[in-house]
Design a protein around this motif. Structure first.
Motif, PDB file in Angstrom:
ATOM      1  N   TRP A 119       0.704  -1.013  -0.048  1.00 52.48           N
ATOM      2  CA  TRP A 119       0.060  -0.109  -0.003  1.00 52.48           C
ATOM      3  C   TRP A 119       0.950   1.232  -0.057  1.00 52.48           C
ATOM      4  CZ3 TRP A 119       0.781   3.143   3.957  1.00 52.48           C
ATOM      5  CH2 TRP A 119       1.279   2.830   5.212  1.00 52.48           C
ATOM      6  N   GLY A 120       1.923   1.181   0.474  1.00 49.94           N
ATOM      7  CA  GLY A 120       2.918   2.343   0.473  1.00 49.94           C
ATOM      8  C   GLY A 120       3.436   2.758  -0.810  1.00 49.94           C
ATOM      9  N   ALA A 121       3.577   1.798  -1.453  1.00 48.69           N
ATOM     10  CA  ALA A 121       3.981   1.920  -3.031  1.00 48.69           C
ATOM     11  C   ALA A 121       2.687   2.562  -3.932  1.00 48.69           C
ATOM     12  CB  ALA A 121       4.527   0.683  -3.840  1.00 48.69           C
ATOM     13  N   LEU A 122       1.475   1.917  -3.556  1.00 48.68           N
ATOM     14  CA  LEU A 122       0.486   2.466  -4.089  1.00 48.68           C
ATOM     15  C   LEU A 122       0.102   4.126  -3.836  1.00 48.68           C
ATOM     16  CD1 LEU A 122      -2.422   1.726  -5.432  1.00 48.68           C
ATOM     17  CD2 LEU A 122      -3.396   1.237  -3.243  1.00 48.68           C
ATOM     18  N   LEU A 123       0.276   4.288  -2.685  1.00 47.94           N
ATOM     19  CA  LEU A 123       0.406   6.011  -2.458  1.00 47.94           C
ATOM     20  C   LEU A 123       1.536   6.743  -2.646  1.00 47.94           C
ATOM     21  CD1 LEU A 123      -1.318   8.182  -0.792  1.00 47.94           C
ATOM     22  CD2 LEU A 123      -0.208   7.350   0.982  1.00 47.94           C
ATOM     23  N   SER A 124       2.375   6.234  -2.553  1.00 45.58           N
ATOM     24  CA  SER A 124       3.884   7.290  -2.979  1.00 45.58           C
ATOM     25  C   SER A 124       4.496   6.921  -4.039  1.00 45.58           C
ATOM     26  CB  SER A 124       4.636   6.865  -1.761  1.00 45.58           C
ATOM     27  OG  SER A 124       5.277   5.710  -1.691  1.00 45.58           O
ATOM     28  N   ARG A 132      -1.445   9.591 -11.317  1.00 44.58           N
ATOM     29  CA  ARG A 132      -2.650   9.735 -12.041  1.00 44.58           C
ATOM     30  C   ARG A 132      -3.773  10.448 -11.205  1.00 44.58           C
ATOM     31  NH1 ARG A 132       0.374   5.576 -14.070  1.00 44.58           N
ATOM     32  NH2 ARG A 132       0.087   5.400 -16.549  1.00 44.58           N
ATOM     33  N   ALA A 133      -4.008  10.002 -10.093  1.00 46.64           N
ATOM     34  CA  ALA A 133      -4.814  10.420  -9.296  1.00 46.64           C
ATOM     35  C   ALA A 133      -4.550  11.816  -8.541  1.00 46.64           C
ATOM     36  CB  ALA A 133      -4.958   9.512  -7.700  1.00 46.64           C
ATOM     37  N   MET A 134      -3.402  12.104  -8.467  1.00 43.30           N
ATOM     38  CA  MET A 134      -2.908  13.714  -8.188  1.00 43.30           C
ATOM     39  C   MET A 134      -3.304  14.475  -9.371  1.00 43.30           C
ATOM     40  SD  MET A 134      -1.908  15.618  -6.105  1.00 43.30           S
ATOM     41  CE  MET A 134      -0.871  14.892  -4.669  1.00 43.30           C
ATOM     42  N   ARG A 135      -2.812  14.104 -10.715  1.00 44.80           N
ATOM     43  CA  ARG A 135      -3.194  14.745 -11.720  1.00 44.80           C
ATOM     44  C   ARG A 135      -4.684  15.118 -11.925  1.00 44.80           C
ATOM     45  NH1 ARG A 135      -2.872  10.653 -16.474  1.00 44.80           N
ATOM     46  NH2 ARG A 135      -4.989  10.435 -15.445  1.00 44.80           N
ATOM     47  N   ASP A 136      -5.504  14.175 -11.516  1.00 41.05           N
ATOM     48  CA  ASP A 136      -6.981  14.218 -11.788  1.00 41.05           C
ATOM     49  C   ASP A 136      -7.628  15.011 -10.947  1.00 41.05           C
ATOM     50  OD1 ASP A 136      -6.706  12.566 -14.013  1.00 41.05           O
ATOM     51  OD2 ASP A 136      -7.109  10.780 -12.857  1.00 41.05           O
ATOM     52  N   ALA A 143     -10.758  23.019 -12.216  1.00 41.87           N
ATOM     53  CA  ALA A 143     -12.256  22.952 -13.337  1.00 41.87           C
ATOM     54  C   ALA A 143     -13.411  23.228 -12.346  1.00 41.87           C
ATOM     55  CB  ALA A 143     -12.280  21.764 -13.807  1.00 41.87           C
ATOM     56  N   GLY A 144     -13.036  23.519 -10.810  1.00 43.32           N
ATOM     57  CA  GLY A 144     -14.311  23.826 -10.136  1.00 43.32           C
ATOM     58  C   GLY A 144     -15.088  22.635  -9.780  1.00 43.32           C
ATOM     59  N   ARG A 145     -14.509  21.797 -10.057  1.00 42.30           N
ATOM     60  CA  ARG A 145     -15.150  20.258  -9.703  1.00 42.30           C
ATOM     61  C   ARG A 145     -15.052  19.706  -8.169  1.00 42.30           C
ATOM     62  NH1 ARG A 145     -19.730  18.521 -12.043  1.00 42.30           N
ATOM     63  NH2 ARG A 145     -18.909  16.565 -12.604  1.00 42.30           N
ATOM     64  N   PHE A 146     -13.794  19.942  -7.744  1.00 42.91           N
ATOM     65  CA  PHE A 146     -13.664  19.487  -6.393  1.00 42.91           C
ATOM     66  C   PHE A 146     -13.293  20.886  -5.860  1.00 42.91           C
ATOM     67  CE2 PHE A 146     -11.699  15.127  -7.321  1.00 42.91           C
ATOM     68  CZ  PHE A 146     -12.952  14.549  -8.120  1.00 42.91           C
ATOM     69  N   GLN A 147     -13.530  20.841  -4.532  1.00 38.98           N
ATOM     70  CA  GLN A 147     -13.461  21.750  -3.659  1.00 38.98           C
ATOM     71  C   GLN A 147     -12.562  21.594  -2.259  1.00 38.98           C
ATOM     72  OE1 GLN A 147     -14.757  24.999  -4.481  1.00 38.98           O
ATOM     73  NE2 GLN A 147     -15.852  23.773  -6.231  1.00 38.98           N
ATOM     74  N   VAL A 148     -11.393  21.273  -2.750  1.00 37.20           N
ATOM     75  CA  VAL A 148     -10.253  20.948  -1.576  1.00 37.20           C
ATOM     76  C   VAL A 148      -9.072  21.873  -1.574  1.00 37.20           C
ATOM     77  CG1 VAL A 148     -10.877  18.418  -1.938  1.00 37.20           C
ATOM     78  CG2 VAL A 148      -9.079  19.422  -3.092  1.00 37.20           C
ATOM     79  N   GLU A 149      -8.261  22.023  -0.437  1.00 33.61           N
ATOM     80  CA  GLU A 149      -7.284  23.199  -0.502  1.00 33.61           C
ATOM     81  C   GLU A 149      -6.135  22.229  -0.404  1.00 33.61           C
ATOM     82  OE1 GLU A 149      -7.790  25.226   3.188  1.00 33.61           O
ATOM     83  OE2 GLU A 149      -9.849  26.290   2.313  1.00 33.61           O
ATOM     84  N   ASP A 150      -5.936  20.938  -0.023  1.00 35.45           N
ATOM     85  CA  ASP A 150      -4.573  20.304   0.034  1.00 35.45           C
ATOM     86  C   ASP A 150      -5.000  18.965  -1.002  1.00 35.45           C
ATOM     87  OD1 ASP A 150      -2.264  18.942   0.582  1.00 35.45           O
ATOM     88  OD2 ASP A 150      -2.441  19.410   2.955  1.00 35.45           O
ATOM     89  N   PRO A 151      -4.300  18.959  -2.178  1.00 36.86           N
ATOM     90  CA  PRO A 151      -4.339  17.798  -3.027  1.00 36.86           C
ATOM     91  C   PRO A 151      -3.592  16.814  -2.491  1.00 36.86           C
ATOM     92  CG  PRO A 151      -3.942  19.779  -4.354  1.00 36.86           C
ATOM     93  CD  PRO A 151      -3.783  20.484  -2.942  1.00 36.86           C
ATOM     94  N   GLU A 152      -2.366  16.990  -1.910  1.00 36.21           N
ATOM     95  CA  GLU A 152      -1.833  15.779  -1.159  1.00 36.21           C
ATOM     96  C   GLU A 152      -2.615  15.241  -0.338  1.00 36.21           C
ATOM     97  OE1 GLU A 152       2.788  14.764   0.484  1.00 36.21           O
ATOM     98  OE2 GLU A 152       2.026  16.893   0.299  1.00 36.21           O
ATOM     99  N   LEU A 153      -3.073  15.869   0.761  1.00 34.14           N
ATOM    100  CA  LEU A 153      -4.201  15.328   1.643  1.00 34.14           C
ATOM    101  C   LEU A 153      -5.336  14.641   0.992  1.00 34.14           C
ATOM    102  CD1 LEU A 153      -4.722  14.729   4.615  1.00 34.14           C
ATOM    103  CD2 LEU A 153      -5.813  16.945   4.593  1.00 34.14           C
ATOM    104  N   LEU A 155      -5.396  13.107  -1.945  1.00 32.27           N
ATOM    105  CA  LEU A 155      -4.794  11.957  -2.427  1.00 32.27           C
ATOM    106  C   LEU A 155      -4.870  10.712  -1.273  1.00 32.27           C
ATOM    107  CD1 LEU A 155      -3.655  10.218  -4.391  1.00 32.27           C
ATOM    108  CD2 LEU A 155      -1.426  11.320  -4.056  1.00 32.27           C
ATOM    109  N   SER A 156      -4.284  11.314   0.009  1.00 29.24           N
ATOM    110  CA  SER A 156      -4.074  10.331   1.125  1.00 29.24           C
ATOM    111  C   SER A 156      -5.428   9.803   1.335  1.00 29.24           C
ATOM    112  CB  SER A 156      -3.639  10.884   2.256  1.00 29.24           C
ATOM    113  OG  SER A 156      -2.270  11.224   1.887  1.00 29.24           O
ATOM    114  N   VAL A 157      -6.651  10.695   1.188  1.00 28.36           N
ATOM    115  CA  VAL A 157      -7.844  10.225   1.750  1.00 28.36           C
ATOM    116  C   VAL A 157      -8.332   9.203   0.855  1.00 28.36           C
ATOM    117  CG1 VAL A 157     -10.329  11.062   1.955  1.00 28.36           C
ATOM    118  CG2 VAL A 157      -8.412  12.228   3.116  1.00 28.36           C
ATOM    119  N   ALA A 158      -8.143   9.477  -0.528  1.00 26.28           N
ATOM    120  CA  ALA A 158      -8.704   8.713  -1.583  1.00 26.28           C
ATOM    121  C   ALA A 158      -8.176   7.347  -1.539  1.00 26.28           C
ATOM    122  CB  ALA A 158      -8.434   9.324  -3.063  1.00 26.28           C
ATOM    123  N   ALA A 159      -6.689   7.393  -1.304  1.00 24.31           N
ATOM    124  CA  ALA A 159      -5.856   6.181  -0.938  1.00 24.31           C
ATOM    125  C   ALA A 159      -6.555   5.219   0.212  1.00 24.31           C
ATOM    126  CB  ALA A 159      -4.477   6.339  -0.851  1.00 24.31           C
ATOM    127  N   GLY A 160      -6.708   5.745   0.920  1.00 24.86           N
ATOM    128  CA  GLY A 160      -7.291   5.202   2.399  1.00 24.86           C
ATOM    129  C   GLY A 160      -8.329   4.500   2.082  1.00 24.86           C
TER     130      GLY A 160
END
Length: 214
Positions: A119-124, A132-136, A143-153, A155-160
């Motif tokens: 899972w570490g490799a999956l995330l990092s 690809r997930a970070m890009r999207d 594009a105004g479709r997601f309302q988030v301030e920290d893309p890295e965080l 991504l971690s939520v999505a990976a979890g």
């Protein structure tokens, strides 16, 4: 050099590639079975190659296992790129990739066990799903479709959520993978600021059938 003169070299390179892939496939089987501590000899026997051939391709068992994980990440990432190439909405690209990966957990159990075990490799990793997930995510924010301030965080939520989905589907084979994956994807999209209506609309878009079949 003539075409005829190239043939022996081409045959040699093909043979080397077949040997390398045989070792990678053997390693993937062992990772999926939770047998990461096997000796090199057992790996070469499973791959049906000589011990000397192993060290022509890899310096250590650890290097082989890393290559085995990267192969799964690259293959899965390439499939997602191909299947979502026609989608313009970055939120739909993210959602489709998440939904497809949920189905992957059921359709390709060996490869999915490798991802869950690493899972570490999956995330990092800079290969496979994470970049690809970070890009999207960044594209969807722009594009105004997601309302988030920290893309890295984000991504971690999505990976979890994705890892939890994978473990749930492996632990409960009676669950319908498609329905469960789509439900989790909707929840994730709402966490990222989409309305319930928009999240549902994105998660009922049609997906290709049998996309992870060998």
């Amino acid at each position: 050099m003539s075409e005829a003169g190239d043939l022996p070299i081409n045959r040699l390179e093909r043979r080397k590639q077949r040997t390398r892939m045989a070792l990678i496939k053997a390693a993937q089987s062992m990772i999926a079975e939770g047998r990461a501590n096997v000796p090199v000899l057992e790996i070469t026997q499973a791959a049906d190659v000589g011990m000397g051939s192993f060290y022509n391709h890899f310096e250590s068992k650890e290097q082989l296992f890393e290559a085995a994980v990267i192969d799964v990440l690259d293959t899965h990432g390439d499939v997602l790129d191909r299947l979502t190439a026609h989608i313009d909405d970055p939120a739909a690209v993210f959602a489709s990739s998440f939904r497809l990966t949920g189905r992957f957990f059921r359709e390709r159990p060996q490869e999915s066990r490798i991802l869950l075990a690493n899972w570490g490799a999956l995330l990092s990793s800079d290969r496979g799903l994470a970049p690809r997930a970070m890009r999207d995510i960044k594209a969807a924010v722009a594009a105004g479709r997601f309302q988030v301030e920290d893309p890295e965080l984000t991504l971690s939520v999505a990976a979890g959520a994705l890892l939890g989905l994978g473990y749930l589907l492996h632990s409960h084979p009676e669950r319908d993978a498609a329905t469960t994956a789509d439900a989790v994807t909707e929840d994730v999209l709402r966490l990222f600021g989409m309305s319930a209506e928009d999240a549902h609309e994105v998660c009922v878009l049609p997906l290709p059938d049998g996309v992870f079949q060998p």
